[in-house]
Each structure stands twice: as structure tokens, then as C-alpha cells.
Design a protein around this motif. Structure first.
Motif, PDB file in Angstrom:
ATOM      1  N   UNK A   1      66.784  90.735  58.878  1.00  0.00           N
ATOM      2  CA  UNK A   1      67.140  89.443  59.435  1.00  0.00           C
ATOM      3  C   UNK A   1      66.611  89.347  60.867  1.00  0.00           C
ATOM      4  N   UNK A   2      66.330  88.133  61.266  1.00  0.00           N
ATOM      5  CA  UNK A   2      65.813  87.887  62.602  1.00  0.00           C
ATOM      6  C   UNK A   2      66.911  88.056  63.644  1.00  0.00           C
ATOM      7  N   UNK A   3      66.473  88.382  64.849  1.00  0.00           N
ATOM      8  CA  UNK A   3      67.402  88.480  65.973  1.00  0.00           C
ATOM      9  C   UNK A   3      67.705  87.075  66.484  1.00  0.00           C
ATOM     10  N   UNK A   4      68.957  86.838  66.828  1.00  0.00           N
ATOM     11  CA  UNK A   4      69.359  85.540  67.360  1.00  0.00           C
ATOM     12  C   UNK A   4      68.819  85.416  68.780  1.00  0.00           C
ATOM     13  N   UNK A   5      68.015  84.367  69.055  1.00  0.00           N
ATOM     14  CA  UNK A   5      67.512  84.207  70.424  1.00  0.00           C
ATOM     15  C   UNK A   5      68.640  83.848  71.381  1.00  0.00           C
ATOM     16  N   UNK A   6      68.506  84.311  72.597  1.00  0.00           N
ATOM     17  CA  UNK A   6      69.492  83.979  73.630  1.00  0.00           C
ATOM     18  C   UNK A   6      68.726  83.401  74.816  1.00  0.00           C
ATOM     19  N   UNK A   7      68.979  82.182  75.188  1.00  0.00           N
ATOM     20  CA  UNK A   7      69.971  81.281  74.609  1.00  0.00           C
ATOM     21  C   UNK A   7      69.516  80.818  73.227  1.00  0.00           C
ATOM     22  N   UNK A   8      70.473  80.382  72.414  1.00  0.00           N
ATOM     23  CA  UNK A   8      70.159  79.945  71.059  1.00  0.00           C
ATOM     24  C   UNK A   8      69.585  78.534  71.118  1.00  0.00           C
ATOM     25  N   UNK A   9      68.259  78.474  71.084  1.00  0.00           N
ATOM     26  CA  UNK A   9      67.575  77.188  71.127  1.00  0.00           C
ATOM     27  C   UNK A   9      66.214  77.329  70.472  1.00  0.00           C
ATOM     28  N   UNK A  10      65.712  76.196  69.981  1.00  0.00           N
ATOM     29  CA  UNK A  10      64.392  76.156  69.360  1.00  0.00           C
ATOM     30  C   UNK A  10      63.346  76.450  70.430  1.00  0.00           C
ATOM     31  N   UNK A  11      62.300  77.169  70.032  1.00  0.00           N
ATOM     32  CA  UNK A  11      61.183  77.425  70.934  1.00  0.00           C
ATOM     33  C   UNK A  11      59.882  77.307  70.143  1.00  0.00           C
ATOM     34  N   UNK A  12      58.781  77.359  70.842  1.00  0.00           N
ATOM     35  CA  UNK A  12      57.457  77.210  70.227  1.00  0.00           C
ATOM     36  C   UNK A  12      57.206  78.224  69.120  1.00  0.00           C
ATOM     37  N   UNK A  13      57.861  79.366  69.160  1.00  0.00           N
ATOM     38  CA  UNK A  13      57.636  80.372  68.115  1.00  0.00           C
ATOM     39  C   UNK A  13      58.074  79.878  66.739  1.00  0.00           C
ATOM     40  N   UNK A  14      58.873  78.806  66.697  1.00  0.00           N
ATOM     41  CA  UNK A  14      59.354  78.241  65.439  1.00  0.00           C
ATOM     42  C   UNK A  14      58.550  77.006  65.024  1.00  0.00           C
ATOM     43  N   UNK A  15      57.460  76.731  65.684  1.00  0.00           N
ATOM     44  CA  UNK A  15      56.672  75.529  65.446  1.00  0.00           C
ATOM     45  C   UNK A  15      55.945  75.612  64.102  1.00  0.00           C
TER      46      UNK A  15
END
Length: 118
Positions: A1-15
């Protein structure tokens, strides 16, 4: 499973390369974050609605594009919605974290499969 980003927000890596879907993914991130901060029944219902609406839109785009993995992708969505449907407010922090992990895993492993195919 992926690591939860901190802060938890959308970023370009999810584009994904589809502006409408990327905007919806931002909304999913925001709805889970809001649920973690304001763990109310109304916030839970808003979160559920965001996921349902996004999945309907994404699956509609897959259908129109005759996306070959649509059935598999839809089954993954349905499984998550089943899990989400069991959440009751106030939602256990572990469940919210599970949803965050699911989303941060799902986009790069499943949604990226449809890049340039919708």
C-alpha cells in the motif's frame, strides 16, 4: 500500500493527464482530509457523495472510450464503496487512514493504466 502523504493533499505525482479527473481526485483528497478534521455525519455523507460522483464520471469516460479494463476498474470502485458504506460517524481514524491509503494507492496503480486511453 502507498504511504499517506503529509499533508494529505493531491499533488502532481497523482496527475492522470485528464484535467477533469485530476480535479475530481483533488476533491477526493479534500473530502477525506475534511472528514479527518471534521468527523461528522454530514461530512461523511459529503465524502461518500464525492466518491460516488467521481466513480460514475470516471466509469462513464471509460465506457465512452471502450476502455479494455473497465470491468476490473469498476469492481475495484465497487469494493471501495462497499467498505465506505460501512463507515458510521464518527468514523474511526483507522478507517479514514485506510481510505487515504486506498486513494493514494489506487490513483498511481489503477488510474494511471488509463493514461492516454480515454
Amino acid at each position: 500500500m502507498a504511504k499517506i502523504p503529509a499533508p494529505f493533499e493531491w499533488s502532481e505525482e497523482f496527475k492522470t493527464g485528464y484535467e477533469s479527473l485530476d480535479n475530481e481526485h483533488r476533491t477526493l483528497f479534500n473530502s477525506l482530509f475534511a472528514l479527518s478534521e471534521f468527523n461528522t455525519r454530514d461530512q461523511l455523507e459529503a465524502c461518500k457523495e464525492c466518491f460516488v460522483m467521481h466513480f460514475r464520471d470516471e466509469q462513464g469516460q471509460m465506457l465512452r472510450a471502450n476502455y479494455v479494463h473497465m470491468d476490473e476498474h469498476t469492481a475495484i470502485h465497487e469494493s471501495f464503496l462497499e467498505q465506505l458504506g460501512k463507515w458510521k460517524a464518527p468514523v474511526a481514524q483507522g478507517d479514514i487512514e485506510s481510505g487515504m491509503k486506498w486513494l493514494t494507492h489506487h490513483i498511481p496503480t489503477e488510474d494511471f493504466k488509463y493514461k492516454n486511453k480515454l
